[in-house]
Design a protein around this motif. Structure first.
Motif, PDB file in Angstrom:
ATOM      1  N   ILE A  85      40.461  44.895  30.321  1.00 21.72           N
ATOM      2  CA  ILE A  85      41.461  43.844  31.344  1.00 21.72           C
ATOM      3  C   ILE A  85      40.621  43.856  32.505  1.00 21.72           C
ATOM      4  O   ILE A  85      40.806  44.776  33.338  1.00 21.72           O
ATOM      5  CB  ILE A  85      42.669  44.366  31.233  1.00 21.72           C
ATOM      6  N   PRO A  86      39.858  42.495  32.687  1.00 18.21           N
ATOM      7  CA  PRO A  86      39.143  42.584  34.059  1.00 18.21           C
ATOM      8  C   PRO A  86      39.880  42.389  35.170  1.00 18.21           C
ATOM      9  O   PRO A  86      40.958  41.997  35.360  1.00 18.21           O
ATOM     10  CB  PRO A  86      38.161  41.111  33.975  1.00 18.21           C
ATOM     11  N   THR A  92      38.083  33.351  45.115  1.00 17.71           N
ATOM     12  CA  THR A  92      37.288  32.670  44.254  1.00 17.71           C
ATOM     13  C   THR A  92      36.463  33.559  43.324  1.00 17.71           C
ATOM     14  O   THR A  92      36.187  34.789  43.561  1.00 17.71           O
ATOM     15  CB  THR A  92      36.511  31.720  45.036  1.00 17.71           C
ATOM     16  N   VAL A  93      35.760  32.744  42.147  1.00 19.10           N
ATOM     17  CA  VAL A  93      34.702  33.436  41.578  1.00 19.10           C
ATOM     18  C   VAL A  93      33.689  33.922  42.427  1.00 19.10           C
ATOM     19  O   VAL A  93      33.124  34.732  42.150  1.00 19.10           O
ATOM     20  CB  VAL A  93      34.344  32.336  40.526  1.00 19.10           C
ATOM     21  N   GLY A 130      39.329  29.136  41.878  1.00 22.72           N
ATOM     22  CA  GLY A 130      40.354  30.278  42.158  1.00 22.72           C
ATOM     23  C   GLY A 130      40.485  31.168  40.797  1.00 22.72           C
ATOM     24  O   GLY A 130      40.529  30.906  39.848  1.00 22.72           O
ATOM     25  N   ILE A 131      40.563  32.558  41.299  1.00 29.81           N
ATOM     26  CA  ILE A 131      40.635  33.446  40.062  1.00 29.81           C
ATOM     27  C   ILE A 131      41.891  33.327  39.359  1.00 29.81           C
ATOM     28  O   ILE A 131      41.686  33.658  38.034  1.00 29.81           O
ATOM     29  CB  ILE A 131      40.705  34.954  40.465  1.00 29.81           C
ATOM     30  N   ARG A 141      34.094  37.303  31.556  1.00 28.41           N
ATOM     31  CA  ARG A 141      32.933  36.775  31.588  1.00 28.41           C
ATOM     32  C   ARG A 141      32.437  36.834  33.010  1.00 28.41           C
ATOM     33  O   ARG A 141      31.146  37.238  33.487  1.00 28.41           O
ATOM     34  CB  ARG A 141      32.447  35.147  30.841  1.00 28.41           C
ATOM     35  N   VAL A 142      33.551  36.487  33.850  1.00 25.19           N
ATOM     36  CA  VAL A 142      33.069  36.622  35.273  1.00 25.19           C
ATOM     37  C   VAL A 142      32.805  38.142  35.742  1.00 25.19           C
ATOM     38  O   VAL A 142      31.828  38.487  36.438  1.00 25.19           O
ATOM     39  CB  VAL A 142      34.098  35.924  36.395  1.00 25.19           C
TER      40      VAL A 142
END
Length: 218
Positions: A85-86, A92-93, A130-131, A141-142
């Protein structure tokens, strides 16, 4: 020489035994899949290997030197752990993907970031997203890119394709295979038996906190 070794490692939490004597040697360049039922201790094993928690007893060594002889931050730069679970921070990314450069006090290499994003089927426009607008699979993936911008010695992966469709799961799998062929040692928890045989040279099965089977796959 083993890049990672565990000797009679036990871990308990709140009077519950989670790992019950793990003996394991990982050679440099190994690509190891880890299988087992939920609650068997797989994620705890990776947390120990990433130095996020310490064993109740037993020892863990990196290049045959005990973890306790390393400065923790330097050890964690070489052993990278990507959780199921990231956790993304900030807004932001871009903030997440620039972070590995900033903590090393280096100039942000935007071209390198974009190169990894394209490899994982994310275009440049995602940098300003935005995340909270990302899907679970996009967050995975990020987070993975954030772990890979500086190539680790050991890459620990906990179900990192669980939120991905089959196409993007294959893209991630191929990238990990390329990294392994480039010298990165990989340990990857998966619930998919098919995936556990795909790119790996070894497979271990954990049940009730013990390794019950070790297999050579190729």
């Amino acid at each position: 020489m083993s890049i990672l070794s565990l000797e009679n490692v036990k871990y308990s939490f709140e009077n519950t035994n989670i790992l019950n004597g793990i003996d394991l040697k990982i050679s440099k360049g190994d690509c190891v899949s880890i299988i087992g039922t939920s609650g068997s201790g797989k994620s705890t094993l990776l947390k120990l290997c990433s130095d996020l928690i310490s064993p109740t007893s037993g020892s863990i060594s990196f290049y045959e030197k005990d973890y306790n002889s390393y400065e923790p931050i330097n050890l964690r730069k070489q052993i990278s752990y990507c959780v199921q679970i990231p956790y993304l921070f900030g807004d932001t990314v871009y903030q997440n993907l620039s972070y590995p450069f900033k903590i090393r006090k280096q100039e942000v290499n935007k071209d390198k970031i974009i190169k990894f994003m394209k490899k994982l089927n994310l275009d440049e426009s995602y940098l300003e997203k935005g995340i909270n607008s990302l899907s679970g699979g996009e967050k995975q993936r990020v987070a993975l890119i954030r772990n890979l911008l500086y190539k680790p010695e050991i890459l620990l992966l906990d179900e990192v394709t669980s939120g991905l469709d089959s196409q993007n799961a294959k893209i991630v799998q191929d990238l990990i295979k390329d990294l392994n062929e480039d010298g990165v040692t990989v340990m990857w928890i998966t619930h998919s038996l098919e995936q556990s045989e795909s790119i790996f040279n070894k497979r271990i099965q954990i049940e009730q906190g013990k390794i019950v089977k070790e297999e050579i796959l190729k």
